[in-house]
Design a protein around this motif. Structure first.
Motif, PDB file in Angstrom:
ATOM      1  N   ILE A  56       0.833  -1.207   0.000  1.00 50.21           N
ATOM      2  CA  ILE A  56       0.000   0.000   0.000  1.00 50.21           C
ATOM      3  C   ILE A  56       0.868   1.258   0.000  1.00 50.21           C
ATOM      4  N   ALA A  57       1.904   1.270   0.823  1.00 50.15           N
ATOM      5  CA  ALA A  57       2.773   2.447   0.887  1.00 50.15           C
ATOM      6  C   ALA A  57       3.536   2.638  -0.427  1.00 50.15           C
ATOM      7  N   PHE A  58       3.892   1.556  -1.086  1.00 47.37           N
ATOM      8  CA  PHE A  58       4.571   1.674  -2.373  1.00 47.37           C
ATOM      9  C   PHE A  58       3.641   2.308  -3.410  1.00 47.37           C
ATOM     10  N   ILE A  59       2.397   1.822  -3.467  1.00 50.16           N
ATOM     11  CA  ILE A  59       1.436   2.359  -4.435  1.00 50.16           C
ATOM     12  C   ILE A  59       1.125   3.825  -4.130  1.00 50.16           C
ATOM     13  N   THR A  60       0.881   4.136  -2.857  1.00 49.84           N
ATOM     14  CA  THR A  60       0.586   5.526  -2.513  1.00 49.84           C
ATOM     15  C   THR A  60       1.811   6.413  -2.723  1.00 49.84           C
ATOM     16  N   GLY A  61       2.995   5.859  -2.495  1.00 47.92           N
ATOM     17  CA  GLY A  61       4.222   6.610  -2.755  1.00 47.92           C
ATOM     18  C   GLY A  61       4.382   6.934  -4.230  1.00 47.92           C
ATOM     19  N   LEU A  62       3.979   6.010  -5.101  1.00 46.40           N
ATOM     20  CA  LEU A  62       4.021   6.274  -6.541  1.00 46.40           C
ATOM     21  C   LEU A  62       3.101   7.436  -6.900  1.00 46.40           C
ATOM     22  N   ILE A  63       1.944   7.472  -6.263  1.00 50.55           N
ATOM     23  CA  ILE A  63       0.990   8.549  -6.536  1.00 50.55           C
ATOM     24  C   ILE A  63       1.521   9.883  -6.017  1.00 50.55           C
ATOM     25  N   LEU A  64       2.205   9.855  -4.882  1.00 44.48           N
ATOM     26  CA  LEU A  64       2.679  11.083  -4.252  1.00 44.48           C
ATOM     27  C   LEU A  64       3.973  11.633  -4.852  1.00 44.48           C
ATOM     28  N   THR A  65       4.698  10.813  -5.593  1.00 44.07           N
ATOM     29  CA  THR A  65       6.003  11.219  -6.121  1.00 44.07           C
ATOM     30  C   THR A  65       5.856  12.209  -7.262  1.00 44.07           C
ATOM     31  N   ASP A  66       6.600  13.306  -7.160  1.00 41.72           N
ATOM     32  CA  ASP A  66       6.581  14.336  -8.199  1.00 41.72           C
ATOM     33  C   ASP A  66       7.792  14.231  -9.122  1.00 41.72           C
ATOM     34  N   ASN A  67       8.942  13.930  -8.543  1.00 40.40           N
ATOM     35  CA  ASN A  67      10.186  13.955  -9.296  1.00 40.40           C
ATOM     36  C   ASN A  67      10.824  12.569  -9.276  1.00 40.40           C
ATOM     37  N   TRP A  68      10.760  11.861 -10.385  1.00 40.00           N
ATOM     38  CA  TRP A  68      11.303  10.503 -10.460  1.00 40.00           C
ATOM     39  C   TRP A  68      12.812  10.480 -10.663  1.00 40.00           C
ATOM     40  N   LEU A  69      13.394  11.579 -11.063  1.00 41.04           N
ATOM     41  CA  LEU A  69      14.813  11.604 -11.389  1.00 41.04           C
ATOM     42  C   LEU A  69      15.662  12.227 -10.289  1.00 41.04           C
ATOM     43  N   SER A  70      15.209  12.141  -9.062  1.00 39.54           N
ATOM     44  CA  SER A  70      15.982  12.724  -7.968  1.00 39.54           C
ATOM     45  C   SER A  70      16.744  11.636  -7.218  1.00 39.54           C
ATOM     46  N   VAL A  71      17.813  12.041  -6.574  1.00 41.47           N
ATOM     47  CA  VAL A  71      18.602  11.121  -5.751  1.00 41.47           C
ATOM     48  C   VAL A  71      17.725  10.609  -4.605  1.00 41.47           C
ATOM     49  N   TRP A  72      16.892  11.476  -4.055  1.00 41.69           N
ATOM     50  CA  TRP A  72      16.020  11.109  -2.948  1.00 41.69           C
ATOM     51  C   TRP A  72      15.111   9.948  -3.320  1.00 41.69           C
ATOM     52  N   THR A  73      14.508   9.993  -4.502  1.00 40.29           N
ATOM     53  CA  THR A  73      13.604   8.927  -4.944  1.00 40.29           C
ATOM     54  C   THR A  73      14.350   7.606  -5.076  1.00 40.29           C
ATOM     55  N   VAL A  74      15.535   7.639  -5.636  1.00 45.73           N
ATOM     56  CA  VAL A  74      16.329   6.412  -5.799  1.00 45.73           C
ATOM     57  C   VAL A  74      16.711   5.838  -4.437  1.00 45.73           C
ATOM     58  N   VAL A  75      17.151   6.690  -3.518  1.00 47.23           N
ATOM     59  CA  VAL A  75      17.531   6.219  -2.177  1.00 47.23           C
ATOM     60  C   VAL A  75      16.320   5.624  -1.452  1.00 47.23           C
ATOM     61  N   VAL A  76      15.167   6.259  -1.574  1.00 44.24           N
ATOM     62  CA  VAL A  76      13.959   5.744  -0.935  1.00 44.24           C
ATOM     63  C   VAL A  76      13.576   4.393  -1.528  1.00 44.24           C
ATOM     64  N   LEU A  77      13.626   4.261  -2.834  1.00 44.37           N
ATOM     65  CA  LEU A  77      13.270   2.985  -3.465  1.00 44.37           C
ATOM     66  C   LEU A  77      14.228   1.865  -3.063  1.00 44.37           C
ATOM     67  N   VAL A  78      15.518   2.147  -3.042  1.00 42.21           N
ATOM     68  CA  VAL A  78      16.500   1.130  -2.639  1.00 42.21           C
ATOM     69  C   VAL A  78      16.294   0.754  -1.164  1.00 42.21           C
ATOM     70  N   THR A  79      16.058   1.747  -0.331  1.00 41.41           N
ATOM     71  CA  THR A  79      15.812   1.479   1.088  1.00 41.41           C
ATOM     72  C   THR A  79      14.531   0.684   1.260  1.00 41.41           C
ATOM     73  N   TRP A  80      13.520   0.994   0.471  1.00 45.09           N
ATOM     74  CA  TRP A  80      12.240   0.289   0.554  1.00 45.09           C
ATOM     75  C   TRP A  80      12.396  -1.178   0.168  1.00 45.09           C
ATOM     76  N   VAL A  81      13.198  -1.460  -0.834  1.00 45.95           N
ATOM     77  CA  VAL A  81      13.463  -2.851  -1.224  1.00 45.95           C
ATOM     78  C   VAL A  81      14.196  -3.580  -0.094  1.00 45.95           C
ATOM     79  N   ALA A  82      15.166  -2.922   0.533  1.00 47.13           N
ATOM     80  CA  ALA A  82      15.900  -3.537   1.650  1.00 47.13           C
ATOM     81  C   ALA A  82      14.966  -3.773   2.842  1.00 47.13           C
ATOM     82  N   ILE A  83      14.090  -2.831   3.132  1.00 47.20           N
ATOM     83  CA  ILE A  83      13.122  -3.005   4.212  1.00 47.20           C
ATOM     84  C   ILE A  83      12.226  -4.201   3.913  1.00 47.20           C
TER      85      ILE A  83
END
Length: 139
Positions: A56-83
């Motif tokens: 659910i948080a992944f899907i809602t995060g996709l909806i909330l994301t504005d900038n897909w090409l930021s370092v922040w988005t990549v770090v969050v996605l990698v951290t989310w996979v590790a979690i």
């Protein structure tokens, strides 16, 4: 607008499951005897909620994301996979320990792994909230 607001609220409500996972390694080390079975049963439910929360948080995060090409988005996605990975590993160790407790056996290896995996899971969750609120990576 309604989709964004609903996604935002769901995203925050789901984060409660992840906050509840943070004390697991410390509770596991501090509790022994008959209390461990209760701890495992309680955390099994929390982990099931967190598994649903991951999706659910992944899907809602996709909806909330504005900038897909930021370092922040990549770090969050990698951290989310590790979690997600450590949540699954922690869940498996709790399942093994619940089985051992029901059979009145001790599974020290699963207990050690539970502590390690849940500690890493807690660190990753804290890291995720840190990068969200620190504005360190330009979120």
């Amino acid at each position: 607008m309604l989709l964004y607001l609903t996604s935002y609220i769901l995203h925050w409500v789901i984060s409660i499951f992840f906050f509840l996972l943070i004390p697991l390694p410390f509770l596991y080390k501090g509790v022994d005897g008959s209390y461990r079975l209760s701890l495992f049963k309680i955390y099994r439910g929390i982990i099931h909620g967190a598994h649903a929360g991951i999706i659910i948080a992944f899907i809602t995060g996709l909806i909330l994301t504005d900038n897909w090409l930021s370092v922040w988005t990549v770090v969050v996605l990698v951290t989310w996979v590790a979690i997600s990975a450590f949540l699954g590993l922690t869940s498996k160790q709790i399942r093994l320990l619940l089985t051992a407790e029901k059979e009145n056996k001790e599974n020290k290896e699963a207990g050690d792994k539970l502590f390690q995996f849940s500690l890493l899971l807690s660190i990753l969750i804290i890291f995720l909230f840190f990068i969200k609120f620190s504005n360190l990576l330009g979120a």
